[in-house]
Design a protein around this motif. Sequence first.
Motif, PDB file in Angstrom:
ATOM      1  N   ARG A  23      38.575 -28.617 -44.826  1.00 55.01           N
ATOM      2  CA  ARG A  23      39.901 -28.628 -45.615  1.00 55.01           C
ATOM      3  C   ARG A  23      40.143 -27.531 -46.381  1.00 55.01           C
ATOM      4  NH1 ARG A  23      40.432 -31.788 -49.585  1.00 55.01           N
ATOM      5  NH2 ARG A  23      38.195 -31.908 -50.084  1.00 55.01           N
ATOM      6  N   THR A  24      41.425 -27.035 -46.352  1.00 56.01           N
ATOM      7  CA  THR A  24      41.695 -25.982 -47.183  1.00 56.01           C
ATOM      8  C   THR A  24      42.769 -26.268 -47.981  1.00 56.01           C
ATOM      9  OG1 THR A  24      41.768 -23.640 -46.857  1.00 56.01           O
ATOM     10  CG2 THR A  24      42.986 -24.613 -45.181  1.00 56.01           C
ATOM     11  N   SER A  25      42.769 -25.421 -49.243  1.00 56.60           N
ATOM     12  CA  SER A  25      44.029 -25.510 -50.269  1.00 56.60           C
ATOM     13  C   SER A  25      44.224 -24.014 -50.350  1.00 56.60           C
ATOM     14  CB  SER A  25      43.515 -26.228 -51.630  1.00 56.60           C
ATOM     15  OG  SER A  25      42.887 -27.490 -51.228  1.00 56.60           O
ATOM     16  N   ASP A  41      46.460 -27.793 -47.403  1.00 59.39           N
ATOM     17  CA  ASP A  41      47.402 -28.411 -48.461  1.00 59.39           C
ATOM     18  C   ASP A  41      47.835 -26.696 -49.294  1.00 59.39           C
ATOM     19  OD1 ASP A  41      46.407 -28.818 -51.417  1.00 59.39           O
ATOM     20  OD2 ASP A  41      44.938 -29.009 -50.079  1.00 59.39           O
ATOM     21  N   ILE A  86      46.489 -21.424 -52.589  1.00 58.45           N
ATOM     22  CA  ILE A  86      47.349 -21.275 -53.748  1.00 58.45           C
ATOM     23  C   ILE A  86      48.231 -20.270 -53.848  1.00 58.45           C
ATOM     24  CG2 ILE A  86      46.934 -21.207 -56.196  1.00 58.45           C
ATOM     25  CD1 ILE A  86      44.218 -22.866 -56.045  1.00 58.45           C
ATOM     26  N   ILE A 146      44.905 -23.781 -60.194  1.00 55.59           N
ATOM     27  CA  ILE A 146      43.640 -23.722 -59.685  1.00 55.59           C
ATOM     28  C   ILE A 146      43.039 -25.038 -59.904  1.00 55.59           C
ATOM     29  CG2 ILE A 146      41.267 -22.916 -59.410  1.00 55.59           C
ATOM     30  CD1 ILE A 146      42.507 -20.118 -59.845  1.00 55.59           C
ATOM     31  N   ARG A 184      34.084 -27.079 -52.367  1.00 56.23           N
ATOM     32  CA  ARG A 184      34.621 -26.105 -51.573  1.00 56.23           C
ATOM     33  C   ARG A 184      34.340 -24.658 -52.192  1.00 56.23           C
ATOM     34  NH1 ARG A 184      40.306 -27.549 -49.871  1.00 56.23           N
ATOM     35  NH2 ARG A 184      40.090 -28.929 -51.959  1.00 56.23           N
ATOM     36  N   VAL A 196      42.825 -18.364 -53.034  1.00 57.54           N
ATOM     37  CA  VAL A 196      43.901 -18.267 -53.952  1.00 57.54           C
ATOM     38  C   VAL A 196      44.578 -16.587 -53.671  1.00 57.54           C
ATOM     39  CG1 VAL A 196      44.223 -17.409 -56.495  1.00 57.54           C
ATOM     40  CG2 VAL A 196      42.444 -19.047 -55.957  1.00 57.54           C
ATOM     41  N   LYS A 221      37.752 -30.091 -57.796  1.00 56.67           N
ATOM     42  CA  LYS A 221      36.615 -29.292 -57.555  1.00 56.67           C
ATOM     43  C   LYS A 221      35.542 -30.086 -56.708  1.00 56.67           C
ATOM     44  CE  LYS A 221      34.062 -26.180 -60.382  1.00 56.67           C
ATOM     45  NZ  LYS A 221      33.399 -26.128 -61.641  1.00 56.67           N
ATOM     46  N   VAL A 253      38.867 -23.175 -50.946  1.00 58.70           N
ATOM     47  CA  VAL A 253      40.279 -23.067 -51.557  1.00 58.70           C
ATOM     48  C   VAL A 253      40.259 -21.534 -51.746  1.00 58.70           C
ATOM     49  CG1 VAL A 253      40.965 -23.389 -54.188  1.00 58.70           C
ATOM     50  CG2 VAL A 253      39.319 -24.979 -53.013  1.00 58.70           C
ATOM     51  N   VAL A 267      43.589 -28.473 -57.850  1.00 59.98           N
ATOM     52  CA  VAL A 267      42.958 -28.572 -56.681  1.00 59.98           C
ATOM     53  C   VAL A 267      41.600 -29.493 -57.081  1.00 59.98           C
ATOM     54  CG1 VAL A 267      41.821 -27.539 -54.689  1.00 59.98           C
ATOM     55  CG2 VAL A 267      43.977 -26.884 -55.532  1.00 59.98           C
ATOM     56  N   ARG A 301      35.621 -21.186 -53.833  1.00 61.00           N
ATOM     57  CA  ARG A 301      36.569 -20.704 -54.337  1.00 61.00           C
ATOM     58  C   ARG A 301      36.998 -19.387 -54.147  1.00 61.00           C
ATOM     59  NH1 ARG A 301      37.298 -23.235 -60.119  1.00 61.00           N
ATOM     60  NH2 ARG A 301      38.068 -25.490 -59.852  1.00 61.00           N
TER      61      ARG A 301
END
Length: 240
Positions: A3-5, A35, A7, A72, A80, A109, A77, A107, A75, A82
């Motif tokens: 999974r990747t988020s 996401d 930002i 941040i 994963r 940024v 914690k 995650v 998302v 960051r």
Amino acid sequence: MWRTSVITIFPDMFPGPLGSSLAGKALAAGAWALDVVDIRKFATDRHRTVDDTPAGGGPGMVMKPDVLGRAIDAVAKDGRPRLLLSPRGAPLTQGRVEALAAGPGAVLVCGRFEGVDERVIAARELEEISIGDYVLSGGEIAAMALLDACVRLLPGVMGAAASSAEETFADGLLEYPHYTRPQLWEGRAIPDVLTSGDHGKIAGWRRAEAERLTKERRPDLWAAFLRRFRGASKTGSKPG
Ligand SMILES: C[S@@+](CC[C@H](N)C(=O)[O-])C[C@H]1O[C@@H](n2cnc3c(N)ncnc32)[C@H](O)[C@@H]1O
């Protein structure tokens, strides 16, 4: 599932090119999940301000720590890593890509403007990662490059799993040259060894070519390869 988020202040840029080809098929098939967090949603003023002038003066703008910090924090914690895409970060390597692909996801940024307020990097323990010694206008394309490199390594994503074991960087060498039909093209023939059917000779030729190209093009990789080779107590082939 990996999974990747991401930002970003440009959520519409995603999945972008990652929605096509192998990565896109894998996304649709649920081999990985994406996401996207819109930083502007965490601004509190009427203009949805995400940046401000640099303390101490100078050109450009800096991403505000309060707004980015809230984005941040939105998302989970969950272990994963960051990562902050940043030209001053540690260079991304195939080894790091493999480690990331083997983990739960990431995650990411994406910076913009002159960069991110240093306090948010420290407070949210962001690890800075660079995709090369050049400056992009934002972290989004860097995030896409990192994601593309990771996603193709996820189980079931690449058609022939074996192809990643032989490719550039897999054993610290650049990859050997490729050929396909026609046998003769514009007066240039496929090297005889590749059509000989002798798999031992083909493997030997490919290895020698990989070493030659690495020595010629990437003395840094070649030196590292030799150091590893000399450090290894037992090994099959000798570098040329
Ligand atoms: C214009 S750049 C900022 C450059 C910054 N002022 C500097 O000199 O290091 C804006 C954003 O693009 C991203 N970026 C630029 N180059 C990058 C690279 N080589 N690797 C990863 N991210 C990069 C980062 O997120 C950065 O915050």
